[in-house]
Design a protein around this motif. Structure first.
Motif, PDB file in Angstrom:
ATOM      1  N   ILE A   1       0.814  -1.210   0.000  1.00  0.00           N
ATOM      2  CA  ILE A   1       0.000   0.000   0.000  1.00  0.00           C
ATOM      3  C   ILE A   1       0.851   1.264   0.000  1.00  0.00           C
ATOM      4  N   GLN A   2       2.002   1.209   0.692  1.00  0.00           N
ATOM      5  CA  GLN A   2       2.829   2.395   0.756  1.00  0.00           C
ATOM      6  C   GLN A   2       3.333   2.782  -0.640  1.00  0.00           C
TER       7      GLN A   2
ATOM      8  N   GLN B   1       2.093   1.880  -3.531  1.00  0.00           N
ATOM      9  CA  GLN B   1       0.983   2.275  -4.396  1.00  0.00           C
ATOM     10  C   GLN B   1       0.568   3.716  -4.102  1.00  0.00           C
ATOM     11  N   ASN B   2       0.496   4.062  -2.819  1.00  0.00           N
ATOM     12  CA  ASN B   2       0.103   5.419  -2.485  1.00  0.00           C
ATOM     13  C   ASN B   2       1.097   6.428  -3.020  1.00  0.00           C
ATOM     14  N   GLN B   3       2.355   5.996  -3.048  1.00  0.00           N
ATOM     15  CA  GLN B   3       3.412   6.892  -3.526  1.00  0.00           C
ATOM     16  C   GLN B   3       3.343   7.121  -5.036  1.00  0.00           C
TER      17      GLN B   3
ATOM     18  N   GLN C   1       0.664   5.825  -7.322  1.00  0.00           N
ATOM     19  CA  GLN C   1      -0.563   5.524  -8.068  1.00  0.00           C
ATOM     20  C   GLN C   1      -1.043   6.694  -8.911  1.00  0.00           C
TER      21      GLN C   1
ATOM     22  N   LEU D   1      -6.723   0.589  -3.636  1.00  0.00           N
ATOM     23  CA  LEU D   1      -7.785   1.547  -3.343  1.00  0.00           C
ATOM     24  C   LEU D   1      -9.150   0.954  -3.634  1.00  0.00           C
TER      25      LEU D   1
ATOM     26  N   HIS E   1      -8.556  -0.584   2.038  1.00  0.00           N
ATOM     27  CA  HIS E   1      -7.652   0.558   1.788  1.00  0.00           C
ATOM     28  C   HIS E   1      -8.347   1.643   0.984  1.00  0.00           C
TER      29      HIS E   1
ATOM     30  N   ASN F   1      -9.887   5.170  -0.298  1.00  0.00           N
ATOM     31  CA  ASN F   1      -9.614   6.622  -0.207  1.00  0.00           C
ATOM     32  C   ASN F   1     -10.422   7.253  -1.316  1.00  0.00           C
TER      33      ASN F   1
END
Length: 1271
Positions: A1133-1134, A1136-1138, A1140, A1175, A1180, A1182
């Motif tokens: 997830i980290q 991907q968040n960075q 995506q 997401l 997860h 958002n």
């Protein structure tokens, strides 16, 4: 005669009874032959003129029969008086019944030889004879006229006068030319016979006046027909006047008006050169002219006749000149001539002229004219005629003092004619020389011999003055050598005599050389040369040992004249049929020594003589000289003269047949023949520069090999290598030139055809014959020579032939060959890297068979060497050689390959991964390697498992190779091992494989290094679970990824793409998160490579190829980059968040501005991106971020969804929309799909409701309705 005729009781019955089986003429001629032999003569000729020569002898015999009344012959069974009367009665009855010229002649003959006793029987048959004078056959009338004259001339004076008067009247009967003809002839014969009778019985008494007047009238009556329109009557008149002139003076004026002696001479002389007259007319005219001075000792025009006859020469009237010669002789000697005799009762030798005859001999004048004027004439026809006249003078007047005193001059004249190109002239002159020699005394003969020998050997010849009318070349003589060739026959005869130290024998040879057809004619036979020849033969008999060898050869001389002359001499001398056997060695020696004479004629005749001599001979007779004969004939076959070459070729073919027949026999002789013959044919024949010599030698060797059989075995070590070398020597050299100039494909096809021709050649056929008889006793000597040939042989045929022989040996004597197989394999292996693919295949084929007989150690060494070659040698030749050899062993000796599979099969496995280059034919090689591998393993999986250790060892060696290509091949092989052994590749093999692959990745980039990356990717992907387990010597996953990502940063775009794909595969399979490093590599690539969008204008068609390639590479880079982004999208997830938002924006931007191919790549990456986007998971969520991303994505998807050109783009776009709707629905986040995004999607999907593909249309409609139904 009684014995012959005594059974005849009824003549008619005899005639008609036997007529079924024999013609009457044959019966009569047989009876006459009996009569001739009884009389003591030996003639067998059936010519009437020749038969007349026997008449005087028959006359004596008939006289004795008629006078010997007390003889037992005088009474027969029926009481007949005498056999002569029976013979006459038979002839009369035959004439009455069937006629016939021979019957008429026989009757005339028997009556004429004894007229006083036999004519009374015919006095009462005068009318019957007259009837015969009127028949329709000219010859019959002439014979009947003579019979009439014989019968009537014995009558009393009054009866004779009456008969003459009646005949004179008959000649004027113009109604019947046949009657006139018979009457004219009868008149001439009757007057002539009457005058001859008076001259012999009453030489001093004058002819009664009334008779003289009657004869004068008769003569004029005959003369009146000289100008007759009928040639028949003219010939009869000329014949009749000649008969009168021969026996007496013509009772006509010497000259003046009317019919005179002068007019008669002029008339007859004019007929000789005339083209209108027949040959018979000319002959009778000449005879009559010759007779005129014979009966008239004071004939006033004697010289005119002689001069006219000598000036009447015409071309191509050879036989007529014999008649002229006879007439000249008669006219020259005049009243002393033998022509004045009664031909029926007196021979020419018996005739003696009466004492009171006036001498009108002018032989000196005639001889002088012939020698001084005509013999030296520039006209060859005149010279020929003069030679014939001179021969006639010498023959007829041999004892004349004028001839005896001029022998040297006559010989000189004959010698001058010897050099004439005309054969008959030469022959006549040679006969004349022989006669002149016989006439001279001892001293004269010595002088004559020395003159003749000097002339013949020095070639001196008489010079003929040439005028404008001179005929330089006669009909067929044009083209003959003008260097005295005409003397060649006589030069040879003279040389023959000189060799015997007997120069005078040249005359004997001339007499024996009786070959011209003219001597067989009536005129020629009259000279009696057959008798002279028989005598000469007896005199030459002591010289036979020296003569036979030379004469034998001369019979085959190319000069026809010499050949005919020498054949005549041979026939005359050699009466013993075994003479050739008796003098065989001498003849053979003479012929062989003459084969290399400096004269072409001698060489040619020697060849032909040898051809005749050796035909049918036994081996013992010629075996000692066999080698010498072959070698000498080989030299002659290259002679400068074509006819000599042809003769040598003929002789060699005969010799070949003789030798083959000699080799067919059994025993020591055949073995000895083979031993003598083979060295000559091998050392001199098949390696000769002369095509004909080579061809004949090979043909002979082939035939001998078929017939000699096992006798060839001792000679095989010499024969087989020689023939193998000949395979190349005899091949046309132009083929080598063409082969060098041809393309690789053409060269291969041409070489295959050449080798096929060599294998089917006669030489190979001979070799195969020899191979059938080989055993261990011969191999020890043969194998080293074969090895030498394999190493040093330069010709394609020789090399291919050697390979073929080795294959045959493995079949013929496999056990005997075992000690030598190693040497042969070594020799074959040394030569297998030949430039010719055909030779490579042949040698491989041979090795494939040879390993069956070789020791295991030799085979092991062979395979090890092939391994070394394949891995270490970079030349394509070595690799193709290895392929062909291993495949051949696999195909022809599979058991051997199976026994050594641990060495051969790993090599095959590695080699089958060779990257093919079609131009070099490497694709076919790879197929062959695959075939070897598949034939000998239980499936690919089982094979790799079975030979794992060996496979890893050889692939490691390949990866450590200095060749980039081999490294790539090793990598490809390693990849296959990994793929095939998924889940079964475990430690320590896994560590060994990965370590080898990673070791290969180190260093610079090289062509084919991509294969290592593929292999690493494949191994790690397939064995990711095993890699998680720690093991000694096994690289960790982190180490592998570090090295692969390092390779992704290399400059080469192509290599970097391979590295990225490998990294993507590893990351995808291991779920490792290295996205930070991937983006550092991939994002700059995407930004740097920005191809024009789909809406951009197209480039012009004339863009450079380089630009087109560059654009294509850009596209490939983008596709690879987006594929990598998709596959490496992490699950953390980290990360991907960075990334995506950045990744989504990047893909959406490229979706709008790229070509259709890039769009496809982006859509697939986008699908993978959303598939793994956390997401959209419930854990997860958002909403804000997702809403923004979906809005951007829906806007970007409008472009591919509305793409009308490419249905594949629309299909992948729909798949992305379908995935989004599915994931949103699963996570229940419809609120994140804004109204604006929904409308955008509906508009885009609405455009697809008119799509050409129903499936897309339906799917779009379904999804649109689903969006519409959203709350």
């Amino acid at each position: 005669m009684v014995a012959v005729w005594s059974p005849v009781s009824d003549v008619n019955k005899h005639v008609y009874g036997l007529s079924v089986f024999f013609k009457p003429s044959q019966i009569v001629l047989y009876l006459r032959m009996c009569l001739v032999y009884s009389a003591g003569a030996t003639s067998t000729s059936q010519s009437l003129m020749d038969m007349q020569d026997d008449a005087p002898l028959i006359g004596c015999y008939v006289q004795s029969l008629l006078s010997n009344e007390a003889s037992p012959y005088s009474a027969t069974k029926g009481g007949e008086a005498n056999p002569v009367h029976i013979y006459m009665d038979l002839l009369q009855q035959l004439l009455s019944a069937v006629g016939g010229i021979p019957v008429m002649y026989c009757l005339l003959e028997v009556v004429s030889v004894c007229p006083e006793k036999l004519t009374p029987n015919f006095v009462d048959k005068i009318d019957w004879i007259k009837g015969l004078m009127n028949t329709n056959k000219e010859d019959m009338r002439e014979l009947a006229a003579q019979l009439y004259a014989v019968v009537v001339s014995t009558m009393s004076g009054n009866e004779l006068r009456t008969a003459v008067q009646n005949l004179i009247k008959t000649t004027k009967d113009t109604h019947s030319p046949e009657t006139q003809h018979g009457a004219i002839l009868a008149l001439g014969y009757m007057v002539g016979r009457y005058m001859n009778k008076r001259r012999s019985l009453m030489p001093t008494e004058p002819t009664p006046k009334e008779n003289e007047e009657l004869i004068a009238i008769a003569t004029k009556a005959i003369g009146s027909f000289l100008d007759s329109e009928s040639p028949l009557l003219t010939v009869a008149a000329v014949t009749a006047l000649g008969e009168i002139g021969r026996n007496s003076v013509l009772l006509i004026p010497a000259d003046g008006n009317g019919f005179t002696k002068l007019s008669l001479v002029d008339n007859l002389l004019a007929r000789i050169p005339s083209g209108k007259e027949t040959g018979k007319m000319k002959e009778r005219a000449i005879q009559t002219l010759g007779f005129l001075p014979v009966g008239d000792g004071e004939f006033p025009h004697q010289k005119k006749i002689l001069q006219g006859l000598m000036d009447s020469v015409e071309a191509k009237q050879v036989e007529l000149q014999f008649t002229v010669g006879e007439a000249l002789t008669n006219a020259a000697i005049g009243s002393c001539s033998g022509a004045a005799r009664d031909v029926w009762t007196c021979t020419e030798d018996q005739y003696c002229p009466p004492d009171n005859v006036k001498n009108n001999d002018i032989v000196p004048w005639v001889l002088n004219s012939v020698l001084s004027k005509y013999i030296s004439s520039p006209n060859p026809h005149v010279r020929q005629a003069a030679c014939i006249w001179l021969l006639s003078l010498v023959k007829k007047l041999s004892h004349h003092k004028e001839i005896q005193s001029h022998l040297k001059e006559i010989q000189t004249a004959f010698i001058s004619i010897l050099s004439d190109p005309d054969e008959l002239s030469q022959d006549v002159a040679s006969k004349g020389l022989g006669m002149v020699y016989e006439l001279g005394g001892e001293q004269d003969q010595q002088e004559l011999v020395s003159t003749l020998v000097e002339t013949l050997m020095t070639g001196k010849r008489a010079k003929h003055t040439v005028s404008e009318d001179t005929e330089v070349f006669r009909g067929e003589s044009l083209g003959k050598a003008p260097d005295g060739q005409g003397l060649s026959t006589y030069k040879e005869l003279c040389a023959l005599a000189s060799d015997l130290n007997q120069p005078d024998l040249v005359y004997k040879f001339m007499n024996l050389a009786n070959h011209h057809a003219m001597w067989n004619s009536r005129k020629g036979a009259a000279f009696g040369f057959n008798i002279i020849a028989a005598k000469a033969g007896e005199q030459l008999a002591p010289f036979l040992p020296q003569l036979v060898p030379r004469l034998y050869r001369y019979q085959f001389d190319p000069n026809l004249a010499i050949r005919q002359a020498m054949t005549s001499i041979w026939d005359a001398l050699v009466t013993d049929k075994t003479i050739v056997e008796k003098y065989f060695k001498e003849i053979l020696q003479d012929v062989i020594s003459s084969l290399t004479s400096n004269m072409w004629r001698v060489r040619e005749s020697s060849c032909l003589a040898l051809n005749d001599l050796i035909r049918g001979r036994q081996a013992d007779e010629i075996i000692d000289r066999l080698s010498e004969i072959w070698e000498t004939l080989f030299r002659v076959l290259d002679d400068i003269k074509e006819s000599v070459r042809k003769a040598a070729d003929l002789t060699l073919k005969t010799l070949s047949k003789v030798c083959v027949r000699m080799c067919e026999s059994t025993g020591v002789t055949a073995q000895r023949t083979v031993a003598v013959l083979l060295p000559t044919l091998l050392d001199k024949g098949i390696i000769s520069n002369v095509t004909e010599v080579r061809t004949l030698s090979i043909q002979t060797l082939v035939k001998i090999s078929k017939t000699a059989g096992s006798r060839l075995k001792p000679h095989a070590p010499r024969l087989i290598p020689a023939l193998l070398e000949a395979l190349s020597v005899l091949e046309p050299q132009v083929l080598n030139y063409l082969s060098l100039r041809a393309t690789e494909q053409e060269k291969s096809a041409m070489d295959a055809a050449r080798l096929s021709a060599a294998k089917s050649s006669p030489m190979m056929e001979t070799i195969n014959m020899c191979l059938q008889h080989l055993d261990v006793s011969v191999l020890g000597e043969l194998v080293p020579k074969l090895c030498d040939l394999l190493k040093s042989g330069i010709g394609l045929g020789t090399k291919g032939g050697c390979a073929s022989v080795i294959v045959s040996l493995t079949v013929q004597c496999p056990q005997d060959l075992t000690p030598y197989s190693g040497k042969l394999m070594s020799a074959l292996l040394n030569g297998i890297n030949d430039r010719s693919s055909v030779i490579q295949k042949s040698f491989a084929f041979a090795i494939g068979h040879l390993v069956r007989t070789a020791k295991d150690g030799s085979v092991e060494k062979l395979l090890q060497k092939l391994n070394t070659w394949y891995l270490e040698k970079e030349e394509a030749l070595y690799r193709s050689s290895c392929c062909l050899v291993v495949h051949a062993i696999s195909h022809y000796s599979p058991d051997v390959l199976k026994a050594h599979a641990g060495v051969a099969l790993p090599l095959a496995f590695l080699a089958m991964h060779q990257e093919p280059e079609e131009e070099k034919g490497e694709s076919a090689e790879a197929n062959l390697w695959s075939e070897v591998w598949q034939e000998h393993v239980p499936g690919s999986f089982g094979g790799i498992r079975l030979y794992m250790t060996e496979l890893i060892a050889i692939t490691q060696r390949a990866l450590q190779s200095q060749s980039w290509k081999m490294k790539a091949q090793g990598a490809a092989a390693m990849a296959t091992i990994a793929k095939q052994q998924t889940g079964s590749l475990v430690a320590p093999h896994l560590g060994m494989v990965l370590s080898a692959l990673l070791q290969g990745l180190a260093g610079r980039t090289w062509a084919g290094k991509e294969e290592l990356l593929k292999a690493v990717g494949s191994v790690v992907s397939k064995c990711s679970v095993e890699l998680q387990k720690p093991a000694a010597g096994q690289p960790t996953l982190s180490e592998v990824l570090d090295l692969v990502l390092k390779e992704c940063k290399k400059e080469s775009l192509v290599y970097r793409m391979a590295a990225l794909r490998s990294a993507a595969d590893i990351l995808e399979s291991t779920q490792e998160d290295r996205f930070q490093e991937i983006t550092d590599i991939v994002l700059p690539l995407i930004k740097k490579n920005q191809p024009a969008s789909a809406s951009s204008p197209k480039h012009d068609d004339d863009d450079d190829d380089d630009e087109a390639k560059a654009r294509e590479l850009q596209t490939e880079v983008l596709l690879c980059a987006f594929e990598t982004l998709g596959k490496t999208w992490p699950k953390t997830i980290q990360t991907q968040n960075q990334f995506q938002n950045e990744v989504c924006s990047l893909m959406c931007d490229r979706l709008k501005l790229s070509t259709w191919r890039v769009q496809l790549g982006v859509l697939r990456a986008l699908k993978v991106f959303y598939q793994g986007l956390l997401l959209l998971d419930k854990d997860h969520q958002n909403a804000a971020v997702l809403t923004e991303m979906l809005s951007e994505t829906c806007t970007a998807l409008a472009t591919p969804l509305e793409n009308k050109s490419y249905s594949s783009v629309r299909t992948d776009a729909l798949a992305v929309v379908e995935l989004l709707l599915k994931r949103i629905e699963e996570s229940d986040q419809w609120e994140c799909l804004s109204e604006r995004s929904r409308q955008q999607l509906q508009r885009s999907l609405a455009t697809m409701e008119t799509d050409s593909r129903p499936d897309l249309k339906d799917k779009a409609q379904t999804m649109r309705r689903k969006i519409q139904a959203l709350p």
